[in-house]
Scaffold this motif. Structure first.
Motif, short mmCIF file in Angstrom:
data_model
loop_
_atom_site.label_atom_id
_atom_site.label_comp_id
_atom_site.label_asym_id
_atom_site.label_seq_id
_atom_site.Cartn_x
_atom_site.Cartn_y
_atom_site.Cartn_z
N SER A 176 -38.13 10.33 2.46
CA SER A 176 -37.15 10.24 1.39
C SER A 176 -37.64 9.24 0.36
CB SER A 176 -35.78 9.83 1.93
OG SER A 176 -35.78 8.47 2.32
N SER A 177 -37.21 9.43 -0.87
CA SER A 177 -37.55 8.44 -1.89
C SER A 177 -36.57 8.52 -3.05
CB SER A 177 -38.99 8.62 -2.37
OG SER A 177 -39.05 9.64 -3.32
N PHE A 178 -36.61 7.49 -3.88
CA PHE A 178 -35.68 7.35 -4.99
C PHE A 178 -36.44 6.81 -6.18
CE2 PHE A 178 -31.69 6.24 -7.09
CZ PHE A 178 -32.00 5.10 -7.81
N ARG A 179 -36.23 7.45 -7.33
CA ARG A 179 -36.83 6.90 -8.54
C ARG A 179 -35.77 6.90 -9.63
NH1 ARG A 179 -40.09 5.81 -5.49
NH2 ARG A 179 -42.33 6.20 -5.44
N LYS A 180 -35.78 5.81 -10.44
CA LYS A 180 -34.85 5.82 -11.57
C LYS A 180 -35.56 5.33 -12.81
CE LYS A 180 -32.45 1.33 -11.59
NZ LYS A 180 -31.30 0.56 -11.04
N ALA A 192 -31.41 7.89 -15.90
CA ALA A 192 -31.39 8.99 -14.93
C ALA A 192 -32.04 8.51 -13.64
CB ALA A 192 -32.13 10.22 -15.45
N SER A 193 -31.64 9.14 -12.52
CA SER A 193 -32.25 8.80 -11.24
C SER A 193 -32.36 10.07 -10.41
CB SER A 193 -31.40 7.76 -10.49
OG SER A 193 -30.11 8.27 -10.26
N VAL A 194 -33.37 10.10 -9.55
CA VAL A 194 -33.54 11.26 -8.66
C VAL A 194 -33.84 10.74 -7.27
CG1 VAL A 194 -35.04 13.21 -8.07
CG2 VAL A 194 -34.33 12.88 -10.44
N ALA A 195 -33.18 11.32 -6.27
CA ALA A 195 -33.49 10.99 -4.89
C ALA A 195 -33.85 12.29 -4.16
CB ALA A 195 -32.31 10.33 -4.21
N VAL A 196 -34.81 12.18 -3.27
CA VAL A 196 -35.28 13.36 -2.54
C VAL A 196 -35.28 13.03 -1.05
CG1 VAL A 196 -37.20 14.95 -2.22
CG2 VAL A 196 -36.75 14.00 -4.48
N GLY A 197 -34.78 13.97 -0.25
CA GLY A 197 -34.85 13.83 1.20
C GLY A 197 -35.46 15.10 1.76
N LEU A 198 -36.58 14.97 2.48
CA LEU A 198 -37.28 16.16 2.98
C LEU A 198 -37.57 16.02 4.47
CD1 LEU A 198 -40.06 16.42 0.22
CD2 LEU A 198 -37.92 17.71 0.29
N GLY A 214 -26.98 10.03 -13.16
CA GLY A 214 -27.09 9.63 -14.56
C GLY A 214 -26.78 10.72 -15.56
N LEU A 215 -27.03 11.97 -15.17
CA LEU A 215 -26.82 13.07 -16.14
C LEU A 215 -25.34 13.44 -16.22
CD1 LEU A 215 -29.90 13.17 -15.94
CD2 LEU A 215 -29.74 15.65 -15.81
N THR A 216 -24.66 13.22 -15.09
CA THR A 216 -23.24 13.54 -15.03
C THR A 216 -22.51 12.28 -14.53
OG1 THR A 216 -23.68 14.43 -12.83
CG2 THR A 216 -23.50 16.01 -14.64
N THR A 217 -21.21 12.30 -14.61
CA THR A 217 -20.46 11.09 -14.23
C THR A 217 -20.81 10.60 -12.83
OG1 THR A 217 -18.67 11.87 -15.63
CG2 THR A 217 -18.16 10.08 -14.13
N ARG A 264 -35.73 16.77 -19.04
CA ARG A 264 -37.16 16.48 -18.86
C ARG A 264 -37.35 15.22 -18.02
NH1 ARG A 264 -42.07 16.92 -18.63
NH2 ARG A 264 -43.57 15.92 -20.00
N LEU A 265 -36.52 14.21 -18.32
CA LEU A 265 -36.62 12.95 -17.57
C LEU A 265 -36.36 13.19 -16.09
CD1 LEU A 265 -36.89 9.87 -17.48
CD2 LEU A 265 -34.51 9.69 -18.14
N ALA A 266 -35.34 13.97 -15.80
CA ALA A 266 -35.01 14.24 -14.39
C ALA A 266 -36.18 14.93 -13.71
CB ALA A 266 -33.75 15.10 -14.31
N SER A 267 -36.82 15.86 -14.38
CA SER A 267 -37.93 16.56 -13.73
C SER A 267 -39.13 15.62 -13.54
CB SER A 267 -38.30 17.84 -14.48
OG SER A 267 -39.16 17.58 -15.53
#
Lengths: 279, 151, 451
Positions: A176-180, A192-198, A214-217, A264-267
């Motif tokens: 798992s990881s998190f980037r903002k 914006a922030s993205v977290a992934v769990g695999l 970040g993109l939505t409330t 684009r930022l999210a991707s």
């Protein structure tokens, strides 16, 4: 049994008392954990509560880890959380990304679950860990998946007599990881922030969870990206394809940045989050 | 309600309203100089104090919450009349100009070094992210902190 | 340097000890017995006519002492640098008729504490008739634009003595003019003509200390104002003027300032605090919020600069036309001074013998602008240096060489007619190049500011 309070200020020591107070005072009371958001409302004269229920004395500051199972009490501060080794990586990275020593001492995990964007970094991370919100009310306890906890902007799956007492990750994934991305390098609101769990091995991604903040409330699960990952080979093309889908079907509600930029930022953040498994 | 707490080594009492913040009580009731109003939303750090040793935004802390606790400001760091090491380092490195952000900055710098004796530049900037300074450009502040690092 | 006691020696700022112990005194530390607090009810729209102010609900809030409006101000209209001859006084302490920017204070609530004042301010009802605002400088200067100044133009009139720089009775123009030589001839004989347009946005100073002020009435109709100001005499002059009392009856005390950067040069709210203090006969305090600091307090002006340069084949700038628009916002304050400074600096540190520079001080329905670090010159320097780059590239010359070639020499005459005496730009550029380990060719190294 009377619960002690002074001029409307309550510091219950037991969760059952806190719940009873919340039920009896209803809208007259403001619930305060760390105060990072609630007390701002007081400073700006936006609310005038007749009572305040402070959660600071409740025994809800704890981190229990058994194998890949983690349970964190709702009033655990970011500072307290960071004292623990072995947290799922996405959660540890999200907690470390919350900067400023004074903020870390006040921000609580429970508060972070309820905080709207640009706050809510821990919520984004926990959502990709398939976390559950543990609630207790006058009718007992229940668990709500974090991905189902948000009903709308500032609307939660929480009853009038309920309080969040903990958040639980039943089984942290093996990666798992998190980037903002923030307005400034070391500080500033999360754009914006993205977290992934695999759950993956060399050949296949067996389970995938992708959450975007970040993109939505409140953070959301990027189900289109998840579909593009599940069952596939953990190859660069798979991840790049999924990266294009992290904002699919989402109506962006951020006020300050353009739709196109945020997508684009999210991707880009997704690609950064999976960099380690891509290589 | 009446609250009692220790402020910079002195026992104080104050009558506070339910919705009073610690900042309001320190500044407007008790006339404390070593906290400053900058934003009222926990962004600037000018109001930061230590509550039981932990840095907290006094503008986001309810006054009622500090009943029975120990509150420390930059004015309360003296030991036997001598200023603390971090304060001396700030003086030596010119780490203040107008001085408005300084009391909060000092406390967070001290809290950082108490937790981490040898912080990297990145760790310093991350720890101080909630303390804004519009005068110094932060570099002399970082130098002052690094000068106290124990390798 | 050995014979000097201080020059060349490190000297410690005496305030540092107070800063690190939090003992330094700022205005917010001041409190007096019986002191009341102020909060403003502010205009929600950028331009409108006040039809009605209903304070009845606010007055009924327990702890409210008085609500101050325009009728409580002895002499409502003022302009910051009236003492230097700038006019006319276009800004009301509190509006009696029209509001001209979003956030303009319409009335002041004076109450026993900050919270009470804030809540009561929310209960003041103001009926405003919305008027079309001007929000863009080019639009403001168009003949069909709504006019927001009583003299019929959205621009300050320079040249007739009302700018603090020219004698009365001269020809008034809606711009400040600096001209020298024959710029038309220069363009006729130029080998290159290079145009450029540059925009500088408004900048908020954002000092960590917001605007905070305490005013205390004293015996004998006097007043002490404690305010974090960079310009106590501006405060004194303006407060005295609007109260219709001699300046000798106003004492201004400025403790340490928690950051100004030019944002505390204009007396923005001291007049209002003074009126409130006199109206209630008690000390009053006003602590601005961070929101007010961003949306109401002065900003560095937005500036638009257009250049047209006439350049010879050898890379010498022989003429320049410039048009500068300076966004004063809703009121004059210190802006004419900023425009004058800016226009005088449109050549930069370079010698241009034929110039025609026009600087407009434009009024728009936005928060008034004022000084910030290098007022009037910072924005011009930015535009000038970018224009120099454009010029050099068009001519095909190295941009450093282009600057060496065109830098002021001693004995040349500037656009304003001043003989240059202290030029040192060439030597400074040489020093900078050496420090940056940037090698300069011999013909540049041999240049000098003396011929």
């Amino acid at each position: 049994m009377r619960i002690e309070g002074d001029a409307g200020f309550y510091r219950p020591k037991r969760l059952s008392d806190a719940i009873r107070l919340k039920k009896s005072l209803g809208d007259k009371a403001m619930v305060v954990a760390g105060g990072t958001l609630a007390v701002q409302l007081l400073n700006k004269y936006l609310v005038e509560p007749e009572a305040i229920i402070s959660l600071e004395d409740l025994p809800l500051s704890y981190v229990k880890m058994v194998g890949r199972r983690v349970e964190i009490g709702a009033t655990t501060t970011v500072a307290a959380l960071l004292k623990h080794q072995g947290l799922p990586q996405a959660l540890a990275e999200a907690a470390r990304s919350i900067h400023g020593l004074a903020l870390r001492e006040a921000a609580t995990v429970g508060g972070n679950l309820m905080a709207p964007a640009p706050s809510g970094d821990l919520a984004t991370a926990l959502m990709a860990l398939d976390a559950e919100v543990l609630l207790r009310g006058s009718r007992g306890a229940r668990a709500v998946p974090l991905s189902k906890f948000y009903r709308g902007a500032l609307q939660y799956n929480i009853r009038r007599d309920e309080l969040i007492y903990a958040v639980r990750v039943r089984r942290a994934p093996n990666f798992s990881s998190f980037r903002k991305f923030t307005a400034y390098r070391y500080s500033g609101p999360t754009i914006a922030s993205v977290a992934v769990g695999l759950d993956l091995d060399r050949r296949r991604i067996r389970r995938a969870a992708v959450s975007v903040g970040g993109l939505t409330t409140h953070p959301y699960r990027a189900t289109a990206a998840e579909k593009a990952l599940t069952g596939r080979e953990p190859a660069r093309e798979t991840f790049e394809d999924a990266a294009q889908r992290v904002a699919d079907g989402v109506s962006i509600t951020h006020g300050l940045y353009s739709d196109a930029y945020l997508r684009r930022l999210a991707s880009v953040l997704f690609v950064r989050a999976v960099e380690k498994v891509m290589s | 309600m009446r609250i009692r707490f220790v402020l910079d080594g002195y026992e104080v009492e104050a009558d506070v309203k339910l919705t009073d913040t610690l900042f309001r009580v320190l500044k407007d009731r008790l006339g404390v100089r070593s906290v400053h109003f900058g934003c009222g939303e926990g962004s600037c750090g000018a109001c930061i104090v230590l509550v039981d040793g932990k840095p907290r935004y006094s503008c986001l802390t309810l006054a009622a919450s500090v009943d029975g606790k120990k509150v420390t400001t930059a004015a309360g760091l003296r030991v036997d009349g001598e200023i603390a090491e971090i304060q001396r380092a700030f003086v030596e490195h010119n780490a203040a100009q107008c001085g408005y952000c300084t009391p909060g900055m000092i406390l967070v710098a001290k809290a950082l070094l108490d937790q981490n004796q040898n912080p990297t530049d990145e760790e310093i900037y991350e720890a101080l992210a909630g303390n804004l300074c519009r005068c110094t450009g932060y570099v002399p502040i970082v130098e002052a902190i690094k000068s106290l690092a124990r390798r | 340097m050995d014979e000097f006691a201080l020059l060349g020696k490190p000297v410690r700022n005496v305030q540092l000890l107070g800063h690190v112990t939090g003992e330094t005194e700022f205005v917010d530390d001041l409190s007096f017995p019986g002191m009341l607090w102020i909060k403003a009810m502010r205009s929600p729209i950028p331009r409108g006519r006040i039809k009605k102010i209903d304070t009845s609900k606010a007055e009924r809030v327990p702890g409210v002492v008085k609500i101050v409006t325009a009728k409580d101000v002895p002499n409502n209209y003022h302009v910051n640098m009236a003492a230097l001859g700038i006019g006319p006084p276009d800004e009301p302490v509190l509006p009696d008729n029209e509001v001209n920017y979003k956030g303009e204070a319409i009335c002041l609530v004076v109450a026993k504490d900050e919270e009470t004042a804030a809540k009561a301010a929310q209960l003041v009802d103001v009926e405003l008739e919305e008027l079309p605002p001007v929000l863009d400088m080019e639009e403001a200067l168009r003949p069909d634009a709504p006019v927001i100044k009583p003299w019929g133009l959205n621009a300050h009139i320079f040249g007739s003595g009302l700018d603090g720089a020219t004698p009365r009775g001269g020809q008034g123009r809606p711009y400040f003019l600096v001209k020298r030589g024959d710029v038309d001839r220069a363009f006729e004989s130029a080998d290159y003509v290079v145009e450029g347009s540059y925009l500088v946005p408004p900048i908020e100073h954002a000092p960590i200390e917001p605007h905070i002020c305490v005013a205390r009435p004293e015996p004998g109709g006097r007043l002490t104002i404690y305010t974090a100001t960079q310009a106590p005499y501006f405060v004194r002059d303006n407060v005295a003027a609007i109260l219709n009392i001699p300046p000798s009856r106003v004492r201004v005390v400025s403790p340490s300032v928690g950051g100004g950067f030019g944002g505390k040069v204009d007396p923005e709210f001291e007049m209002q605090v003074a009126v409130a203090a006199m109206a209630v006969g008690r000390p009053v305090k006003w602590r601005w919020t961070r929101e007010e600091e961003f949306t109401v307090s002065t900003v560095r002006p937005a500036v638009k600069i257009e250049f047209k340069d006439a350049i010879t084949r050898d890379g010498v700038i022989i003429g320049r036309r410039a048009r500068l628009l300076h966004d004063s916002g809703a009121y004059t304050r210190t802006s004419p001074y900023g425009v004058i400074k800016a226009v005088f600096n449109l050549s930069g540190p370079y010698y241009i013998p034929n110039v025609y520079y026009q600087g407009y001080c434009v009024y728009t329905n936005k928060q008034p602008s004022s000084a910030m670090r290098g007022y009037g010159v910072f924005e011009v320097s930015y535009a000038v240096e970018l224009q120099m780059e454009r010029d050099a590239r068009t001519v095909g010359m190295d941009s450093l060489e282009f600057r060496f070639k065109n830098a002021y020499r001693n004995g040349q005459v500037s656009a304003s007619g001043k003989v240059i005496e202290d030029a040192y730009i060439i030597e400074t550029m040489r020093e900078a190049a050496a420090l940056a380990s940037y090698p300069l060719p011999p013909h540049l190294l041999s240049m000098s500011s003396w011929g």
